[in-house]
Each structure stands twice: as structure tokens, then as C-alpha cells.
Design a protein around this motif. Structure first.
Motif, PDB file in Angstrom:
ATOM      1  N   ARG A 142       0.683  -1.093  -0.108  1.00 37.17           N
ATOM      2  CA  ARG A 142       0.007  -0.167  -0.043  1.00 37.17           C
ATOM      3  C   ARG A 142       0.768   1.442  -0.134  1.00 37.17           C
ATOM      4  O   ARG A 142       2.114   1.303   0.261  1.00 37.17           O
ATOM      5  CB  ARG A 142      -1.017   0.002   1.044  1.00 37.17           C
ATOM      6  CG  ARG A 142      -1.931  -1.184   1.349  1.00 37.17           C
ATOM      7  CD  ARG A 142      -2.894  -0.894   2.449  1.00 37.17           C
ATOM      8  NE  ARG A 142      -3.880  -2.084   2.373  1.00 37.17           N
ATOM      9  CZ  ARG A 142      -4.850  -2.303   1.662  1.00 37.17           C
ATOM     10  NH1 ARG A 142      -5.143  -1.646   0.741  1.00 37.17           N
ATOM     11  NH2 ARG A 142      -5.509  -3.279   1.839  1.00 37.17           N
ATOM     12  N   GLY A 143       0.251   2.521  -0.090  1.00 34.87           N
ATOM     13  CA  GLY A 143       0.932   3.708  -0.212  1.00 34.87           C
ATOM     14  C   GLY A 143       2.140   3.829  -0.787  1.00 34.87           C
ATOM     15  O   GLY A 143       2.283   3.858  -1.872  1.00 34.87           O
ATOM     16  N   ALA A 144       3.148   4.417   0.333  1.00 34.93           N
ATOM     17  CA  ALA A 144       4.380   4.817  -0.443  1.00 34.93           C
ATOM     18  C   ALA A 144       5.238   3.589  -0.893  1.00 34.93           C
ATOM     19  O   ALA A 144       5.980   3.723  -2.018  1.00 34.93           O
ATOM     20  CB  ALA A 144       5.316   5.303   0.775  1.00 34.93           C
ATOM     21  N   GLU A 145       5.136   2.498  -0.316  1.00 38.28           N
ATOM     22  CA  GLU A 145       5.829   1.227  -1.296  1.00 38.28           C
ATOM     23  C   GLU A 145       5.369   0.907  -2.412  1.00 38.28           C
ATOM     24  O   GLU A 145       6.018   0.431  -3.198  1.00 38.28           O
ATOM     25  CB  GLU A 145       5.581  -0.118  -0.163  1.00 38.28           C
ATOM     26  CG  GLU A 145       6.228  -1.193  -0.571  1.00 38.28           C
ATOM     27  CD  GLU A 145       6.125  -2.442   0.159  1.00 38.28           C
ATOM     28  OE1 GLU A 145       6.761  -3.425   0.176  1.00 38.28           O
ATOM     29  OE2 GLU A 145       5.476  -2.460   1.197  1.00 38.28           O
ATOM     30  N   ARG A 146       4.032   1.072  -2.693  1.00 37.43           N
ATOM     31  CA  ARG A 146       3.241   0.905  -4.225  1.00 37.43           C
ATOM     32  C   ARG A 146       4.360   2.077  -5.129  1.00 37.43           C
ATOM     33  O   ARG A 146       4.410   1.610  -6.233  1.00 37.43           O
ATOM     34  CB  ARG A 146       1.825   1.210  -3.968  1.00 37.43           C
ATOM     35  CG  ARG A 146       1.488   0.727  -5.513  1.00 37.43           C
ATOM     36  CD  ARG A 146      -0.214   1.514  -5.360  1.00 37.43           C
ATOM     37  NE  ARG A 146      -1.132   1.230  -4.260  1.00 37.43           N
ATOM     38  CZ  ARG A 146      -2.072   0.269  -4.402  1.00 37.43           C
ATOM     39  NH1 ARG A 146      -2.273  -0.354  -5.306  1.00 37.43           N
ATOM     40  NH2 ARG A 146      -2.727   0.107  -3.260  1.00 37.43           N
ATOM     41  N   ALA A 147       4.320   3.262  -4.454  1.00 41.14           N
ATOM     42  CA  ALA A 147       5.075   4.250  -5.468  1.00 41.14           C
ATOM     43  C   ALA A 147       6.427   3.793  -5.644  1.00 41.14           C
ATOM     44  O   ALA A 147       6.957   3.736  -6.703  1.00 41.14           O
ATOM     45  CB  ALA A 147       4.821   5.448  -4.842  1.00 41.14           C
ATOM     46  N   GLU A 148       7.124   3.249  -4.560  1.00 43.25           N
ATOM     47  CA  GLU A 148       8.581   2.951  -4.838  1.00 43.25           C
ATOM     48  C   GLU A 148       8.572   1.789  -5.797  1.00 43.25           C
ATOM     49  O   GLU A 148       9.650   1.745  -6.714  1.00 43.25           O
ATOM     50  CB  GLU A 148       9.148   2.423  -3.526  1.00 43.25           C
ATOM     51  CG  GLU A 148       9.278   3.588  -2.471  1.00 43.25           C
ATOM     52  CD  GLU A 148       9.670   2.939  -1.023  1.00 43.25           C
ATOM     53  OE1 GLU A 148       9.734   1.907  -0.804  1.00 43.25           O
ATOM     54  OE2 GLU A 148       9.690   4.036  -0.091  1.00 43.25           O
ATOM     55  N   LEU A 149       7.695   0.748  -5.636  1.00 44.05           N
ATOM     56  CA  LEU A 149       7.970  -0.452  -6.766  1.00 44.05           C
ATOM     57  C   LEU A 149       7.669   0.102  -8.197  1.00 44.05           C
ATOM     58  O   LEU A 149       8.279  -0.167  -9.186  1.00 44.05           O
ATOM     59  CB  LEU A 149       6.732  -1.482  -6.390  1.00 44.05           C
ATOM     60  CG  LEU A 149       7.042  -2.214  -5.111  1.00 44.05           C
ATOM     61  CD1 LEU A 149       5.885  -2.833  -4.590  1.00 44.05           C
ATOM     62  CD2 LEU A 149       8.274  -3.109  -5.197  1.00 44.05           C
ATOM     63  N   PRO A 186      -3.708   2.992  -7.238  1.00 45.66           N
ATOM     64  CA  PRO A 186      -3.398   3.978  -6.372  1.00 45.66           C
ATOM     65  C   PRO A 186      -4.582   5.043  -6.070  1.00 45.66           C
ATOM     66  O   PRO A 186      -4.635   5.400  -4.996  1.00 45.66           O
ATOM     67  CB  PRO A 186      -2.298   4.786  -7.164  1.00 45.66           C
ATOM     68  CG  PRO A 186      -1.628   3.810  -8.211  1.00 45.66           C
ATOM     69  CD  PRO A 186      -2.620   2.813  -8.268  1.00 45.66           C
ATOM     70  N   GLU A 187      -5.396   4.932  -6.921  1.00 42.44           N
ATOM     71  CA  GLU A 187      -6.362   6.146  -6.790  1.00 42.44           C
ATOM     72  C   GLU A 187      -7.760   5.124  -6.465  1.00 42.44           C
ATOM     73  O   GLU A 187      -8.827   5.594  -6.446  1.00 42.44           O
ATOM     74  CB  GLU A 187      -6.888   6.887  -8.020  1.00 42.44           C
ATOM     75  CG  GLU A 187      -5.930   7.812  -8.278  1.00 42.44           C
ATOM     76  CD  GLU A 187      -4.912   7.303  -9.332  1.00 42.44           C
ATOM     77  OE1 GLU A 187      -4.971   6.285  -9.848  1.00 42.44           O
ATOM     78  OE2 GLU A 187      -3.921   8.070  -9.817  1.00 42.44           O
ATOM     79  N   HIS A 188      -7.828   3.846  -6.232  1.00 42.74           N
ATOM     80  CA  HIS A 188      -8.738   2.934  -5.887  1.00 42.74           C
ATOM     81  C   HIS A 188      -8.388   1.706  -5.006  1.00 42.74           C
ATOM     82  O   HIS A 188      -8.488   0.706  -5.244  1.00 42.74           O
ATOM     83  CB  HIS A 188      -9.100   2.351  -7.166  1.00 42.74           C
ATOM     84  CG  HIS A 188      -9.658   3.290  -8.152  1.00 42.74           C
ATOM     85  ND1 HIS A 188     -11.169   3.819  -8.347  1.00 42.74           N
ATOM     86  CD2 HIS A 188      -9.030   3.836  -9.314  1.00 42.74           C
ATOM     87  CE1 HIS A 188     -10.979   4.741  -9.378  1.00 42.74           C
ATOM     88  NE2 HIS A 188      -9.820   4.640  -9.849  1.00 42.74           N
ATOM     89  N   GLU A 189      -7.873   2.366  -3.693  1.00 46.92           N
ATOM     90  CA  GLU A 189      -7.544   1.070  -2.739  1.00 46.92           C
ATOM     91  C   GLU A 189      -8.567   0.248  -2.421  1.00 46.92           C
ATOM     92  O   GLU A 189      -9.584   0.954  -1.935  1.00 46.92           O
ATOM     93  CB  GLU A 189      -6.589   1.704  -1.832  1.00 46.92           C
ATOM     94  CG  GLU A 189      -5.304   2.187  -2.224  1.00 46.92           C
ATOM     95  CD  GLU A 189      -4.050   2.215  -0.981  1.00 46.92           C
ATOM     96  OE1 GLU A 189      -4.796   1.949   0.207  1.00 46.92           O
ATOM     97  OE2 GLU A 189      -3.004   2.416  -1.185  1.00 46.92           O
ATOM     98  N   LEU A 190      -8.369  -0.998  -2.278  1.00 45.79           N
ATOM     99  CA  LEU A 190      -9.453  -1.903  -2.057  1.00 45.79           C
ATOM    100  C   LEU A 190      -9.230  -2.317  -0.474  1.00 45.79           C
ATOM    101  O   LEU A 190      -8.190  -2.632   0.115  1.00 45.79           O
ATOM    102  CB  LEU A 190      -9.293  -3.316  -2.720  1.00 45.79           C
ATOM    103  CG  LEU A 190     -10.364  -4.355  -2.495  1.00 45.79           C
ATOM    104  CD1 LEU A 190     -11.506  -3.853  -3.098  1.00 45.79           C
ATOM    105  CD2 LEU A 190      -9.755  -5.599  -3.068  1.00 45.79           C
ATOM    106  N   VAL A 191     -10.392  -2.351   0.277  1.00 43.55           N
ATOM    107  CA  VAL A 191     -10.705  -2.685   1.494  1.00 43.55           C
ATOM    108  C   VAL A 191     -10.645  -4.048   1.931  1.00 43.55           C
ATOM    109  O   VAL A 191     -10.139  -4.888   2.304  1.00 43.55           O
ATOM    110  CB  VAL A 191     -11.467  -1.783   2.185  1.00 43.55           C
ATOM    111  CG1 VAL A 191     -11.649  -2.323   4.078  1.00 43.55           C
ATOM    112  CG2 VAL A 191     -11.219  -0.204   2.180  1.00 43.55           C
TER     113      VAL A 191
END
Length: 225
Positions: A142-149, A186-191
């Protein structure tokens, strides 16, 4: 796609997924057959539920491809849901891997050759398809880790594809592919899968792709002579 149909002497296609809901979607995409304990949805397609995580996927594939098994020489597709990493991705988009890479820092890449027919067939169905590096993880990203990958070159991430294809190639040379449906982005995070519109959209797309896998299997010039 064209190609000769597989004969009884040729191995079935093995589709590996982690979750029961993924296996259910893939089996619903078949022709109505109940299949056997391994989840057969078509006489030449077997759907295997591996369990979650890279270790479970590696163990399940190693067992499924053991010497003497019906799937010993099978082509392998890793499928199910994934997290999209690129801005603009939406639930229901499809990712066809050019290569997979495991979650360890020095993990090698497993290239996915012969994926051109998959890309064409999925796009012909009107689906939004992305292609690139599919990276592995041993946890939900999630979050920042997603952007790093994404900054490191990956278009999507999941927990099983890299381990699945790595184990498949370790068991012997064969065609491999990874086709995943984006369930969050990124704009549609799933719960939670199945409780939001994005999860339902991804389920419907996953349910629709099995015929494409079957035709890919038919199109292969199987290299086991």
C-alpha cells in the motif's frame, strides 16, 4: 488465435491462483464442467489453488509438477488479482507480465515469452490491458511502497506470480505466463474483496479470461519432443 488443438498425449494447461474466490471466478469462466479435485474447468485446463504467499505458491507448484503427475509437463499461467502500481489504473484492468520478479532484493526475473497472443486476445475483448514487470511481495502493498515499486519499473504487484513461474521453470522448461486482474490501484485502494464496486468489477473480468487461456494453450508449439 490459431493453432492445432492439444491431443490427449499433450499435457493440460495448469492455471495457478491463490484464493478460493479467484479459483471460483476462473472455474465459472469454463464450460460448466465440475472437474476433479484439482479444479478442472475444461478437459485440458486444470485450475490449482495454491494458497496465499510466495512460499505456498512454490510448494503447490513443486508438488503439481512432480515427476509422474498429469501436469508434470504443463504450461503454467499464474492468474488471479493484483494491485496496480501505475497512476490511472482502475479495477478490472488486466496485467499481462513481460516478466516476473520475486520479492527478495536480488531475485532474478522470469521472462514470459509467447504472451503476444494473450495481449491481442484480451484487447479484442475490449479490456484495458497493461504489460510490463509484475513484481512479487510477501505482504499486501500500500501507499508509499506501491509508489516505490512503480518507480523501480513494475506495473503491478502480487504475492504469488513470481514464485509460481519460478517454480514452474525450475521443474523443467515450459511456456509460462502471468495474467492478473487489477483489484486495487493508487486511486482505488481496496479494503476487502467483494464489498466494493472495484472488487466486483475485477471478479467479473477474471471470470471472462479463461477462454483466452484455453486458446493460448491451443496456440503453443509445445517444446517437449
Amino acid at each position: 488465435m490459431t493453432g492445432r488443438p492439444p491431443t490427449d498425449a499433450e499435457p493440460p494447461l495448469l492455471i495457478a491462483c491463490a484464493l478460493g474466490i479467484e479459483r471460483f471466478a476462473l472455474r465459472r469462466g469454463g464450460r460448466g464442467g465440475r472437474g476433479g479435485a484439482a479444479g478442472e474447468a475444461h478437459p485440458r485446463v486444470i485450475t490449482l489453488r495454491t494458497g496465499m504467499g510466495p512460499q505456498a505458491a512454490e510448494r503447490a507448484l513443486t508438488e503439481a509438477l512432480r515427476a509422474g503427475s498429469v501436469t508434470e509437463r504443463s504450461p503454467v499461467v499464474a492468474s488471479g488479482f493484483c494491485a496496480g502500481l501505475a497512476p490511472g489504473m482502475r479495477p478490472g484492468d488486466v496485467v499481462v507480465a513481460e516478466a516476473t520478479r520475486g520479492h527478495h532484493a536480488a531475485a532474478p526475473e522470469t521472462p514470459c515469452h509467447d504472451n503476444g497472443p494473450l495481449l491481442r486476445a484480451l484487447r479484442e475483448r475490449g479490456l484495458t490491458v497493461h504489460s510490463g514487470l509484475l513484481c512479487g511481495s510477501d505482504h499486501v502493498v500500500r501507499g508509499a511502497e506501491r509508489a516505490e515499486l512503480h518507480a523501480a519499473g513494475a506495473v503491478a504487484v502480487d504475492m504469488e506470480s513470481a514464485a509460481t513461474l519460478g517454480a514452474a521453470q525450475a521443474a523443467g522448461r515450459r511456456p509460462v505466463a502471468a495474467v492478473r486482474v487489477v483489484v486495487d490501484a493508487p486511486e482505488h485502494e481496496l479494503v476487502r474483496i467483494g464489498t466494493v464496486r472495484g472488487g466486483i468489477s475485477a471478479f467479473r473480468v477474471l471470470r471472462s479470461v479463461l477462454p483466452v487461456f484455453h486458446e493460448w494453450h491451443r496456440s503453443l508449439l509445445l517444446p517437449w519432443r
